[in-house]
Design an enzyme around this catalytic site. Sequence first.
Site, PDB file in Angstrom:
ATOM      1  N   ARG A 286       0.787  -1.340   0.180  1.00 53.81           N
ATOM      2  CA  ARG A 286      -0.076  -0.045   0.066  1.00 53.81           C
ATOM      3  C   ARG A 286       0.889   1.152  -0.035  1.00 53.81           C
ATOM      4  NH1 ARG A 286      -5.651  -1.261   3.360  1.00 53.81           N
ATOM      5  NH2 ARG A 286      -5.284  -3.696   3.421  1.00 53.81           N
ATOM      6  N   ASP A 415      -3.052 -16.641  -1.650  1.00 52.53           N
ATOM      7  CA  ASP A 415      -3.365 -16.131  -3.271  1.00 52.53           C
ATOM      8  C   ASP A 415      -2.500 -15.527  -3.993  1.00 52.53           C
ATOM      9  OD1 ASP A 415      -3.479 -14.190  -1.273  1.00 52.53           O
ATOM     10  OD2 ASP A 415      -5.453 -13.153  -2.046  1.00 52.53           O
TER      11      ASP A 415
END
Length: 651
Positions: A286, A415
């Site tokens: 981020r 993932d």
Amino acid sequence: MHPPSRKDYVSVTFTEQRSGNYNNSKQWRRQSCWRKWKQLSRLQRSLILFTLVLLLICGITSYPTVTKQLGGLTGGDEEKEKGGDSDLRPVVPHVLPEPVKEGAPPPPEVSSQKQKRLPNKRGPPALQNRLLRKGNASDSVVEEYKGPESKKEEEDQVVISWRGAVIEADQATEDTKNEGNKEDSPTDRADKPPGESEVNRPEAVREAFRHAWKGYKDFAWGHDELRPISKSYGEWFGLGLTLIDALDTMWILGLKDEFEEAKAWVATELSFNKNVDVNLFESTIRILGGLLSTYHLTGDTLFLDKAKDIGSRLMPAFKTPSKIPYSDVNIGKGTAHPPRWTSDSTVAEVTTIQLEFRELSRLTQDPQYQDAVGQVMAQVNKLEGKLDGLVPMFINTNSGQFAHQGIYTLGARADSYYEYLLKQWLQGGKKENQFLEDYLQAMEGVKKNLLQKSSPNGLTFVGELSHGQFSPKMDHLVCFLPGTLALGAYNGLPADHMELAKQLMDTCYQMYAQMETGLSPEIVHFNMHQGSTRDVDVKLADRHNLLRPETVESLFYLYRFTKDMKYRDWGWEILQNFNKYTKVSSGGFTSINNVRDPDYPSPRDKMESFFLGETLKYLYLLFSDEPHLINLDQYVFNTEAHPLPIWPDTQ
């Protein structure tokens, strides 16, 4: 004998006389009532007169309402006066208001006096006439009949508020422009050229961003996350997470004013010299990713300098016996540690920081960053415990070995390992073949071990494997996979990857379409038994929606590579439902607890930073007709949707 006979005669005559006087008794009664009225006190007479006058006034004021209701029951004359046969009028679903077209004056503000009042019950009024999408197999979503009066009320509706959130006014889109009853399906519109629609979809995304930014600016400026319902903020790291995550989104959307005020905050207020623990993975994707991306898009060295600062402060995480990094770093003290309850890190977290640190090394000409993350990939590559290229979810920071083996998933904790295998290969100019080999092996492992079809409609989905037992559980996070498969196929990988991407894209869309709100839950379970009535089941604990981006991310890739308009239409439906069920009137959007309850989806009072950093960015890129806006031959997105450049051939 005469007296008795006279009495009888008199008796008969008396009866006739009384009978004859009956016709004149009204006069006697009026005189009696008047005497009684005169006997009342002045106070009593005044009270009676006041009551009568009050009843008369109430009757006069209620007359228009009564006649309006009677008019609605008898056929709706007002509808006829408006010149429309209500039986032939197309259904108007609850949709996002049509945005302002470029060059056109903004629509007039609707007076707040026209706001519809809430009924005296928990949640909003029943949302009638819910749009029944084609392909929606949910047996609980039905289209309700609407009488002429309710149609008129729907046309007049402006805003319905519930606990701070709003449902925007209904306006027709291209889905309901036809005069007849037939509703165009996405397939029917697939051959329409881009831009034919009257709805300016990119502008609608900009409007959604401005609304979210307004809430953040008003109630959470400089803080990590907005709490839109309570008009407050939440802190995670105390580093302005939402603001940094949204920097490149504002630049891509062309929101220059908003970008400049955010840049000023970064220049004057953002400091990483804080005694605070941050998560290595989250702060990398981020903050570091967002700063690097914004530097490349703008060329402003302010963002590169900040990226160098945070990057160097994260390096203590790699000081472990195995070189597998700890999960948490104190960026002020320069220390790192695992979570208090374990010495394990998740595989996804330690293998989804590579794009950012590799790029930081390239820009700074300092190899320490790339060397650190390269050692992690080399260690994972050689480990035992994989199943046909699939990795377990945990890895121990002391031993460097997989922990809690036997569970394989493409959902949480694993993932993005698969995503970054492909993207590191692309970032490096398709030269690092070990990443490609691991990726191709893993995709074959997915097809062999995790791929199944649901009943009754045969949706292709990716389940989980736990110690040899298959579970039909699929996280919304797995919906990154269609986009990743499509990106690989676009770059020369096997063509069947694109076919699988399309099948999984259909499934991810159905995870939205089969819910009553049109928004996907966090986790679904697919039915595999013959005789099932619906493909998707959702447990009570899994019904929340966090405004996640994975499905719209994959829609962007699928549309970019196939130009099939249905992917844009699906994204438009999702944006409309975000506006309908998660938009907060005072600013911002909120995650919700129950996607299966359109009357009260239960807001969670939190807007994740990735809603601005990823979800709205991918929606804008999906709708944009600028073919070279973030050219996928030149950029690769990190897992937080921050575009980083593909290294030139000279690298």
